[in-house]
Write an enzyme that holds these catalytic residues in place. Structure first.
Site, mmCIF file in Angstrom:
data_model
loop_
_atom_site.group_PDB
_atom_site.id
_atom_site.type_symbol
_atom_site.label_atom_id
_atom_site.label_comp_id
_atom_site.label_asym_id
_atom_site.label_seq_id
_atom_site.Cartn_x
_atom_site.Cartn_y
_atom_site.Cartn_z
ATOM 1 N N LYS A 192 0.937 -0.868 0.053
ATOM 2 C CA LYS A 192 0.138 -0.306 -0.014
ATOM 3 C C LYS A 192 0.658 1.009 -0.037
ATOM 4 O O LYS A 192 0.416 2.062 -0.365
ATOM 5 C CB LYS A 192 -0.787 0.009 1.098
ATOM 6 C CG LYS A 192 -0.596 0.426 3.132
ATOM 7 C CD LYS A 192 -1.206 0.424 3.527
ATOM 8 C CE LYS A 192 -0.626 -0.189 4.759
ATOM 9 N NZ LYS A 192 -0.374 1.005 5.431
ATOM 10 N N ARG A 231 -7.434 2.648 10.779
ATOM 11 C CA ARG A 231 -6.680 1.238 10.695
ATOM 12 C C ARG A 231 -8.015 0.258 11.363
ATOM 13 O O ARG A 231 -8.095 -1.091 11.870
ATOM 14 C CB ARG A 231 -5.340 1.179 11.493
ATOM 15 C CG ARG A 231 -4.404 1.511 11.256
ATOM 16 C CD ARG A 231 -3.529 0.597 10.294
ATOM 17 N NE ARG A 231 -2.391 -0.249 10.337
ATOM 18 C CZ ARG A 231 -1.406 0.378 9.825
ATOM 19 N NH1 ARG A 231 -1.741 1.135 8.985
ATOM 20 N NH2 ARG A 231 -0.163 0.121 9.780
ATOM 21 N N ARG A 267 11.856 -5.862 2.795
ATOM 22 C CA ARG A 267 11.388 -4.551 2.422
ATOM 23 C C ARG A 267 13.081 -4.545 2.889
ATOM 24 O O ARG A 267 13.120 -4.037 4.059
ATOM 25 C CB ARG A 267 10.296 -4.084 3.009
ATOM 26 C CG ARG A 267 10.410 -2.978 2.634
ATOM 27 C CD ARG A 267 8.718 -2.616 3.208
ATOM 28 N NE ARG A 267 8.104 -2.763 4.520
ATOM 29 C CZ ARG A 267 7.559 -2.047 5.154
ATOM 30 N NH1 ARG A 267 6.485 -1.786 3.963
ATOM 31 N NH2 ARG A 267 6.066 -2.194 6.477
ATOM 32 N N ARG A 291 12.651 -1.452 8.725
ATOM 33 C CA ARG A 291 12.255 -1.477 9.352
ATOM 34 C C ARG A 291 11.973 -2.222 10.824
ATOM 35 O O ARG A 291 11.978 -3.157 10.246
ATOM 36 C CB ARG A 291 10.851 -0.987 9.229
ATOM 37 C CG ARG A 291 11.116 0.051 8.395
ATOM 38 C CD ARG A 291 8.875 0.069 7.549
ATOM 39 N NE ARG A 291 8.272 -0.250 8.140
ATOM 40 C CZ ARG A 291 6.561 0.122 8.037
ATOM 41 N NH1 ARG A 291 6.749 0.623 7.101
ATOM 42 N NH2 ARG A 291 6.211 0.326 8.936
ATOM 43 N N ARG A 350 1.482 -7.891 13.648
ATOM 44 C CA ARG A 350 1.051 -6.975 12.745
ATOM 45 C C ARG A 350 -0.069 -7.349 11.661
ATOM 46 O O ARG A 350 -0.987 -6.882 12.482
ATOM 47 C CB ARG A 350 1.726 -5.938 11.850
ATOM 48 C CG ARG A 350 2.464 -5.227 12.944
ATOM 49 C CD ARG A 350 4.058 -4.544 12.240
ATOM 50 N NE ARG A 350 4.219 -3.887 11.305
ATOM 51 C CZ ARG A 350 4.667 -4.192 10.238
ATOM 52 N NH1 ARG A 350 5.739 -4.755 9.825
ATOM 53 N NH2 ARG A 350 4.489 -3.502 8.763
HETATM 54 P P1 AMP Z 1 2.531 2.401 8.869
HETATM 55 O O1 AMP Z 1 3.543 1.859 7.974
HETATM 56 O O2 AMP Z 1 1.322 2.190 7.636
HETATM 57 O O3 AMP Z 1 2.918 -0.070 9.199
HETATM 58 O O4 AMP Z 1 2.562 1.712 10.260
HETATM 59 C C1 AMP Z 1 3.696 1.469 11.472
HETATM 60 C C2 AMP Z 1 3.334 2.140 13.051
HETATM 61 O O5 AMP Z 1 2.889 3.437 12.816
HETATM 62 C C3 AMP Z 1 2.427 0.745 12.587
HETATM 63 O O6 AMP Z 1 2.663 -0.326 13.533
HETATM 64 C C4 AMP Z 1 1.421 1.671 14.462
HETATM 65 O O7 AMP Z 1 2.106 1.275 15.115
HETATM 66 C C5 AMP Z 1 1.680 3.273 13.572
HETATM 67 N N1 AMP Z 1 0.589 3.455 12.386
HETATM 68 C C6 AMP Z 1 0.122 3.534 11.768
HETATM 69 N N2 AMP Z 1 -0.574 4.011 11.192
HETATM 70 C C7 AMP Z 1 -1.246 4.031 11.958
HETATM 71 C C8 AMP Z 1 -3.034 3.830 12.462
HETATM 72 N N3 AMP Z 1 -3.857 4.404 11.928
HETATM 73 N N4 AMP Z 1 -3.539 3.850 13.883
HETATM 74 C C9 AMP Z 1 -2.700 3.340 15.417
HETATM 75 N N5 AMP Z 1 -1.245 3.306 14.596
HETATM 76 C C10 AMP Z 1 -0.664 3.991 13.569
#
Ligand code: AMP
Length: 208
Positions: free
Chosen positions: A13, A85, A124, A152, A163
């Site tokens: 995404k 989310r 990644r 990451r 996750r």
């Molecule tokens: P992502 O890059 O979208 O996978 O986000 C990485 C991390 O940021 C997630 O595992 C959460 O810890 C935090 N995070 C990002 N977006 C959200 C969200 N909408 N709600 C809660 N935590 C978030």
């Protein structure tokens, strides 16, 4: 264009949101990027949310909603990546949009089986120089990206599985939420990057 894009970690995404933003001129708003930037800056907020991020847990709703909200009114064309989310965030987004007198055009759900996702995530890497996302085997960085390329903290196996579990429990039900609103578009994320981009562009009516 106002679109949310969601999917399990590793469905691509972030990559797709980046490409769609480049092609359409829409603003790419990634709450994950906002979270990582805050942590990198070492702010009080960053310190507070670091543990959640590193464990692969969701940052509490009220924090993430406040982080995302200002960006919604900055431009009138955006792509929200990684937000909402869960249902509470989806409702908070609806309320924020209602206050602004605007609506959502589409909610794009990227779909892929868990096995493919684990393989993608463990390979990644992100370029510190350009912010671009690559895969060590399937999409290695080009020579003109100087890197360095980092992994990451939440892309280690334990966090990845955690996750995915959170995704299935909390985020996947958003498919029903947006289906009921008549704006859900499901995209097969196992196909090649350009094919998926084409599907998404078609879904948002920007395929020329
Ligand atoms: P992502 O890059 O979208 O996978 O986000 C990485 C991390 O940021 C997630 O595992 C959460 O810890 C935090 N995070 C990002 N977006 C959200 C969200 N909408 N709600 C809660 N935590 C978030």
């Amino acid at each position: 264009m106002r679109v949310v894009i969601f999917g399990p970690q590793g469905a691509g995404k972030g990559t797709q949101a980046q490409l769609i933003a480049e092609k359409t001129g829409a603003e790419h708003i990634s709450t994950g990027d906002l979270v990582r930037a805050e942590i990198k800056a070492g702010s009080d907020l960053g310190k507070k949310i670091q543990e959640y991020n590193d464990r692969g847990d969701l940052v509490p709703d009220e924090i993430i909603v406040e982080m995302a909200k200002p960006y919604l009114k900055e431009t009138d064309s955006w792509l929200l990546d990684g937000f909402p989310r869960n249902q509470a965030q989806a409702k908070a987004l609806d309320e924020a949009l209602e206050d602004l007198g605007i609506g959502l055009d589409a909610a794009i759900a990227m779909e892929a089986p868990d096995e493919a996702l684990v393989e993608r995530l463990s390979g990644r890497r992100t370029s510190e120089a350009t912010g671009r996302i690559y895969h060590v085997e399937h999409d290695p960085p080009p020579e003109d990206d100087p890197g360095p390329f980092t992994q990451r903290k939440d892309d280690i196996e334990e966090s990845i599985l955690h996750r995915l579990e959170i995704y299935h429990k909390q985020t996947e039900p958003l498919k029903d939420y947006y289906y009921a609103r008549g704006i859900l578009v499901s995209v097969d994320a196992t196909r090649s990057i350009p094919e998926v981009t084409e599907d998404v562009l078609q879904a948002v009516g920007e395929d020329g």
